[in-house]
Design a protein around this motif. Sequence first.
Motif, PDB file in Angstrom:
ATOM      1  N   PRO A 173      12.539  -9.403   5.584  1.00 45.71           N
ATOM      2  CA  PRO A 173      12.099  -8.057   5.993  1.00 45.71           C
ATOM      3  C   PRO A 173      10.703  -7.744   5.465  1.00 45.71           C
ATOM      4  O   PRO A 173      10.368  -8.053   4.323  1.00 45.71           O
ATOM      5  CB  PRO A 173      13.160  -7.147   5.372  1.00 45.71           C
ATOM      6  CG  PRO A 173      14.382  -8.009   5.271  1.00 45.71           C
ATOM      7  CD  PRO A 173      13.860  -9.376   4.923  1.00 45.71           C
ATOM      8  N   HIS A 174       9.883  -7.134   6.313  1.00 52.34           N
ATOM      9  CA  HIS A 174       8.515  -6.797   5.936  1.00 52.34           C
ATOM     10  C   HIS A 174       8.079  -5.589   6.751  1.00 52.34           C
ATOM     11  O   HIS A 174       8.769  -5.142   7.669  1.00 52.34           O
ATOM     12  CB  HIS A 174       7.586  -7.990   6.206  1.00 52.34           C
ATOM     13  CG  HIS A 174       7.617  -8.460   7.627  1.00 52.34           C
ATOM     14  ND1 HIS A 174       8.626  -9.270   8.130  1.00 52.34           N
ATOM     15  CD2 HIS A 174       6.785  -8.222   8.662  1.00 52.34           C
ATOM     16  CE1 HIS A 174       8.400  -9.516   9.398  1.00 52.34           C
ATOM     17  NE2 HIS A 174       7.290  -8.877   9.754  1.00 52.34           N
ATOM     18  N   THR A 175       6.931  -5.049   6.407  1.00 46.75           N
ATOM     19  CA  THR A 175       6.389  -3.897   7.125  1.00 46.75           C
ATOM     20  C   THR A 175       4.932  -4.163   7.499  1.00 46.75           C
ATOM     21  O   THR A 175       4.283  -5.049   6.947  1.00 46.75           O
ATOM     22  CB  THR A 175       6.458  -2.613   6.279  1.00 46.75           C
ATOM     23  OG1 THR A 175       5.623  -2.773   5.113  1.00 46.75           O
ATOM     24  CG2 THR A 175       7.885  -2.319   5.840  1.00 46.75           C
ATOM     25  N   HIS A 176       4.415  -3.373   8.454  1.00 43.51           N
ATOM     26  CA  HIS A 176       3.005  -3.399   8.815  1.00 43.51           C
ATOM     27  C   HIS A 176       2.516  -1.953   8.907  1.00 43.51           C
ATOM     28  O   HIS A 176       3.285  -1.043   9.225  1.00 43.51           O
ATOM     29  CB  HIS A 176       2.790  -4.078  10.167  1.00 43.51           C
ATOM     30  CG  HIS A 176       3.211  -5.513  10.197  1.00 43.51           C
ATOM     31  ND1 HIS A 176       2.464  -6.519   9.626  1.00 43.51           N
ATOM     32  CD2 HIS A 176       4.310  -6.114  10.719  1.00 43.51           C
ATOM     33  CE1 HIS A 176       3.073  -7.683   9.802  1.00 43.51           C
ATOM     34  NE2 HIS A 176       4.194  -7.457  10.462  1.00 43.51           N
ATOM     35  N   TYR A 177       1.231  -1.767   8.667  1.00 40.92           N
ATOM     36  CA  TYR A 177       0.696  -0.408   8.798  1.00 40.92           C
ATOM     37  C   TYR A 177       0.471  -0.045  10.263  1.00 40.92           C
ATOM     38  O   TYR A 177       0.316   1.121  10.611  1.00 40.92           O
ATOM     39  CB  TYR A 177      -0.619  -0.278   8.008  1.00 40.92           C
ATOM     40  CG  TYR A 177      -1.840  -0.731   8.759  1.00 40.92           C
ATOM     41  CD1 TYR A 177      -2.665   0.182   9.423  1.00 40.92           C
ATOM     42  CD2 TYR A 177      -2.175  -2.074   8.833  1.00 40.92           C
ATOM     43  CE1 TYR A 177      -3.776  -0.230  10.116  1.00 40.92           C
ATOM     44  CE2 TYR A 177      -3.284  -2.494   9.520  1.00 40.92           C
ATOM     45  CZ  TYR A 177      -4.090  -1.568  10.155  1.00 40.92           C
ATOM     46  OH  TYR A 177      -5.189  -1.986  10.851  1.00 40.92           O
ATOM     47  N   CYS A 178       0.450  -1.059  11.139  1.00 39.14           N
ATOM     48  CA  CYS A 178       0.270  -0.810  12.568  1.00 39.14           C
ATOM     49  C   CYS A 178       1.621  -0.873  13.288  1.00 39.14           C
ATOM     50  O   CYS A 178       2.634  -1.236  12.695  1.00 39.14           O
ATOM     51  CB  CYS A 178      -0.674  -1.856  13.157  1.00 39.14           C
ATOM     52  SG  CYS A 178      -0.045  -3.559  13.017  1.00 39.14           S
ATOM     53  N   ALA A 185      -5.876  -9.475   3.233  1.00 41.17           N
ATOM     54  CA  ALA A 185      -6.428  -9.100   4.532  1.00 41.17           C
ATOM     55  C   ALA A 185      -5.604  -9.688   5.671  1.00 41.17           C
ATOM     56  O   ALA A 185      -5.348  -9.030   6.685  1.00 41.17           O
ATOM     57  CB  ALA A 185      -7.883  -9.560   4.633  1.00 41.17           C
ATOM     58  N   LYS A 186      -5.165 -10.939   5.485  1.00 41.29           N
ATOM     59  CA  LYS A 186      -4.328 -11.575   6.508  1.00 41.29           C
ATOM     60  C   LYS A 186      -2.997 -10.854   6.624  1.00 41.29           C
ATOM     61  O   LYS A 186      -2.485 -10.642   7.737  1.00 41.29           O
ATOM     62  CB  LYS A 186      -4.102 -13.043   6.149  1.00 41.29           C
ATOM     63  CG  LYS A 186      -3.316 -13.824   7.191  1.00 41.29           C
ATOM     64  CD  LYS A 186      -3.180 -15.293   6.804  1.00 41.29           C
ATOM     65  CE  LYS A 186      -2.401 -16.066   7.855  1.00 41.29           C
ATOM     66  NZ  LYS A 186      -2.265 -17.506   7.487  1.00 41.29           N
ATOM     67  N   PHE A 187      -2.414 -10.466   5.490  1.00 40.10           N
ATOM     68  CA  PHE A 187      -1.148  -9.730   5.502  1.00 40.10           C
ATOM     69  C   PHE A 187      -1.283  -8.418   6.258  1.00 40.10           C
ATOM     70  O   PHE A 187      -0.393  -8.030   7.025  1.00 40.10           O
ATOM     71  CB  PHE A 187      -0.697  -9.452   4.065  1.00 40.10           C
ATOM     72  CG  PHE A 187       0.320  -8.354   3.936  1.00 40.10           C
ATOM     73  CD1 PHE A 187       1.658  -8.570   4.261  1.00 40.10           C
ATOM     74  CD2 PHE A 187      -0.056  -7.088   3.499  1.00 40.10           C
ATOM     75  CE1 PHE A 187       2.588  -7.554   4.164  1.00 40.10           C
ATOM     76  CE2 PHE A 187       0.868  -6.066   3.394  1.00 40.10           C
ATOM     77  CZ  PHE A 187       2.195  -6.303   3.723  1.00 40.10           C
ATOM     78  N   SER A 188      -2.400  -7.730   6.056  1.00 39.08           N
ATOM     79  CA  SER A 188      -2.571  -6.403   6.652  1.00 39.08           C
ATOM     80  C   SER A 188      -3.263  -6.439   8.007  1.00 39.08           C
ATOM     81  O   SER A 188      -3.447  -5.401   8.637  1.00 39.08           O
ATOM     82  CB  SER A 188      -3.366  -5.502   5.702  1.00 39.08           C
ATOM     83  OG  SER A 188      -4.599  -6.096   5.346  1.00 39.08           O
ATOM     84  N   HIS A 189      -3.675  -7.636   8.463  1.00 39.02           N
ATOM     85  CA  HIS A 189      -4.286  -7.824   9.789  1.00 39.02           C
ATOM     86  C   HIS A 189      -5.581  -7.030   9.954  1.00 39.02           C
ATOM     87  O   HIS A 189      -5.841  -6.462  11.018  1.00 39.02           O
ATOM     88  CB  HIS A 189      -3.297  -7.443  10.895  1.00 39.02           C
ATOM     89  CG  HIS A 189      -2.018  -8.202  10.852  1.00 39.02           C
ATOM     90  ND1 HIS A 189      -1.924  -9.536  11.152  1.00 39.02           N
ATOM     91  CD2 HIS A 189      -0.759  -7.813  10.511  1.00 39.02           C
ATOM     92  CE1 HIS A 189      -0.666  -9.940  11.007  1.00 39.02           C
ATOM     93  NE2 HIS A 189       0.047  -8.919  10.611  1.00 39.02           N
TER      94      HIS A 189
END
Length: 288
Positions: free
Chosen positions: A38-43, A197-201
């Motif tokens: 499980p993970h999240t993204h800001y977008c 940066a890669k994690f947050s795209h």
Amino acid sequence: MGNERYDFSAPKEYLTKDKAKLLYVSSATYGGDWLSTPHTHYCSELFYVIDGMGQFQVEDHIFPVSANDLVVINPNVSHTELGFNANPLKYIVLGIEGLELSVENHNANFCIVNFKEIKDTINFYLKMMLREIENRSPGHETICQDLMEILIVLFGRQTNFSTILSPANKKASHLCDSVRRYIDQNCGDDLSLEQLAKFSHVNKYYLVHTFTDEYGISPISYLMRTRVKKAEKLLATTDYSLSVISRTCGFSSSSYFSQTFKKITGVSPSCYRRTSKSDQDQDKEASC
């Protein structure tokens, strides 16, 4: 001579130009041999299932998915994909900044809608988008952005989708909160600015600027302080050697650990440990 003219009335704005931005496009085939957590993204992420069967875990719930399902995951919602070896899950995912989608009578954080009736059209635009990304011909970013907006309109025609354009400060807060929590949970790993940066795209320079503006400290400085905070706890509560604590907290060497620890706290790790132990002994004597 026959002539037909069609004038456009004011269109319904599913999107506002230059507000919702396509960040990335990717395709994947997911069987049971790939472990996803499980993970999240800001977008927002839009998963369109091309073929196969599987499950999506969204927050604490698991939902079955199959071909032509669209899974919409809005920002900061915990999720992961679950596939089966017998019939691997194949999907294309779009990452979109500044946009949240919801369907009436559904959970506002996510929704799953089937688009079997227009699957050929959806597949056509998605595959065209992938070709543009892969070929990277001049102007491919503009074409992909326009194709994303076409897809949103098509989705809206088939459902009662509502779109919410997130203000810039809300997007930045989503991004920074996501990165901060990722650092908190993984500070002992070998993290770098490029990995964050890669994690947050996002571009690493944008990440530094936004994170610093939000918290008054750069992502790497926050990472160092988080590691030192973890080290303080280990120094005060365990008898682990400095080399073990250094590795556990993600420092590349004991010397770098000691240097960073002293720079942030003003004392060496050994001095901090002696002071903490002394304070604990005094507290024990006072309680007797």
